[in-house]
Design a protein around this motif. Structure first.
Motif, short mmCIF file in Angstrom:
data_model
loop_
_atom_site.label_atom_id
_atom_site.label_comp_id
_atom_site.label_asym_id
_atom_site.label_seq_id
_atom_site.Cartn_x
_atom_site.Cartn_y
_atom_site.Cartn_z
N ASP A 72 -19.33 -5.62 -40.38
CA ASP A 72 -19.24 -7.22 -39.98
C ASP A 72 -19.64 -7.83 -41.03
O ASP A 72 -18.62 -8.89 -40.95
N ILE A 75 -16.71 -7.91 -43.93
CA ILE A 75 -15.41 -8.83 -43.40
C ILE A 75 -15.64 -11.01 -42.99
O ILE A 75 -14.41 -10.81 -43.37
N ARG A 76 -16.64 -10.79 -42.81
CA ARG A 76 -17.00 -12.10 -42.98
C ARG A 76 -16.69 -13.33 -44.09
O ARG A 76 -15.87 -13.77 -44.02
N GLN A 79 -12.93 -12.58 -45.20
CA GLN A 79 -11.76 -13.61 -44.96
C GLN A 79 -12.47 -15.00 -45.87
O GLN A 79 -11.55 -15.52 -45.37
N GLU A 191 -8.73 -8.30 -39.07
CA GLU A 191 -9.57 -7.38 -39.55
C GLU A 191 -9.29 -6.79 -39.83
O GLU A 191 -8.17 -6.26 -39.26
N ARG A 202 -12.17 0.35 -36.29
CA ARG A 202 -12.57 0.34 -37.78
C ARG A 202 -13.82 1.03 -37.18
O ARG A 202 -14.00 0.77 -35.98
#
Ligand code: AMP
Ligand code: ZN
Length: 453
Positions: A72, A75-76, A79, A191, A202
């Motif tokens: 989590d 990925i945040r 980004q 994502e 995922r």
């Protein structure tokens, strides 16, 4: 006989591996979305001592440490940085390997990455679906914790108050949120995702460790280690996923290390007390001084990091190095039996990795030598300290006596002459010259001593 505190039974147990002298060790590795902080490094040092102790006792260790490269927070942040996860993690992966190298942490046999084991995770999730231990909901797959009777065995959580059908999608959550947890997350815009029989998406965080540990070490691991924050939910969930799928015990010994605190508080960016190994080096301390500091407390006690304690560790370690240099230079030939020191060291380290007790034996040798050096044999002491260092990992074998070149010796002699004539300014100029050439002069009662800078 090695004893370890096993969180499965909440007591110290004698260590006996499943198969002869072979040990399968799995440790939860870094989430590579940032530089490792010194708390993470404390855990890796404790795991390294565990591995070294096992090897020293004659076990053949196969150590697997995963790299979490899809998660989590990762990925945040990828980004935010406008990068794909694969490019985003590269510098952090590299710095992780640099850090552990500087800390004399022995490399694991393999560092599997989550993104390279998606098929293994999918197979495990499919197995849990087939057994009725997992279910699909809105494109995601969840573990049905009330169907796994042993859920809570490791962390001791009470699942009686569970709300039927309550689910948690986040990778990290607290005991208060004990709920069905996510195995596979439905694809979301922006994502990364992979195809799977149960829909594109995922993996959740927990499934990766079950899939990768069992792939490389078999269904039952001898030892699984990590920091204490992983006890719940991560390790609890790993047990549920693995035992649910195989019907076999997942782990024989769960060994968890306590946290490092900074100035008595949890390390966090917002408190400004979040340090990395780079910060330690920038302040002029050596990574091995940090390792020494960590070894002076037991891995199952929380440790409060302060810069003062690091400075103390640096000077203690420098004293040990000086002692080694002294032994390399002055040969003594006494016949004192070194056996009792070895026995005490081994007893300490074998008692659930009491590194502080083990280091105290090093200091006992130093003080006994200072009290009566002629009673001891310098070669025997060196041999013993090098042997202890197979476990402590302080790099004692790298300590050498640097012989000053003639030019430096001549300068030091000249300085001494000027000092005797009370030509302090001239003497100071020569000291500076010596320093610029990479040497320090220390004035001792026996005259000036030269030390490489
Ligand atoms: P992470 O990169 O967050 O997955 O954590 C890597 C390892 O560091 C895990 O074994 C954690 O349990 C451990 N860890 C996290 N915070 C601390 C801390 N403050 N002190 C010691 N270990 C920690
Ligand atoms: Zn893990």
């Amino acid at each position: 006989m090695l004893t370890l505190y096993n969180y499965l039974t909440r007591q110290k147990e004698e260590f006996h591996p499943l198969k002869g002298k072979k040990v399968g060790l799995y440790t939860c590795g870094p989430t590579v979305y940032n530089f490792a902080h010194i708390g993470n490094l404390r855990t890796y040092i404790f795991e390294d001592v565990l591995r070294r102790t096992l090897e020293h006792a004659g076990y053949e260790v196969k150590h697997i440490m995963n790299l979490t490269d899809v998660e989590d927070k990762l990925i945040r942040d990828a980004q935010k940085a406008g990068q794909n996860i694969f490019d985003f993690v590269k510098p952090y992966e590299q710095s992780f390997f640099e850090d552990i190298d500087k800390l004399n942490i022995q490399p694991a046999e393999k560092y599997p990455k989550a993104t390279e084991h998606i098929p293994e995770m999918i197979a495990l999730i499919q197995n849990l679906l087939d057994k009725g231990l997992a279910y699909k909901s809105n494109g995601s797959v969840y573990f049905h914790i009330s169907k796994f009777k042993d859920y809570g065995r490791l962390s001791g959580i009470d699942k009686s108050g569970l709300k039927a059908g309550a689910r948690v999608d986040a990778d990290e959550y607290n005991k208060e949120d004990v709920q069905d947890f996510v195995l596979w997350k439905a694809k979301k815009e922006g994502e990364p995702f992979w195809p799977a029989p149960f829909g594109e998406g995922r993996p959740g965080w927990h499934i990766e460790c079950s899939a990768m540990s069992m792939k490389y070490l078999g269904s039952t691991l001898d030892i699984h280690a990590g920091g204490i924050d992983l006890l719940f939910p991560h390790h609890e969930n790993e047990i549920a996923q693995s035992e649910g799928a195989t019907g076999l015990p997942f782990v024989k010994y769960f060994v968890e290390g306590e946290h490092l605190l900074v100035d008595g508080q949890k390390m966090s960016k917002s408190l400004g007390n979040f340090y990395t190994l780079r910060d330690i080096e920038k302040k002029g301390y050596s990574p091995l001084a940090f390792r020494y500091l960590i070894l002076t407390s037991h891995y199952r006690s929380s440790l409060n990091f302060t810069w003062e304690s690091l400075a103390g560790a640096e000077s203690a370690l420098e004293k040990i190095f000086d002692f080694i240099r002294g032994l390399l230079e002055q040969k003594t030939t006494g016949d004192k039996d070194m056996g009792p020191y070895k026995k005490d060291f081994t007893e300490n380290i074998s008692a659930d990795l009491d590194t502080a007790g083990a280091i105290a034996i090093v200091w006992k040798i130093i003080s006994d030598y200072r009290a009566d050096s002629q009673a001891m044999n310098s070669r025997e002491i060196l041999k013993l300290l090098y042997d202890f260092d197979e476990i402590l990992g302080l790099g004692l074998k790298n300590i050498k006596v640097d012989k000053a070149p003639q030019k430096i010796k001549d300068l030091a002699e000249e300085r001494e002459r000027l000092r005797n004539e009370k030509e302090w300014n001239e003497a100071d100029k020569i000291r500076k010259e010596i320093e610029e050439l990479g040497w320090d002069v220390k004035d001792t009662s026996e005259g000036p001593e030269l030390k490489k800078r």
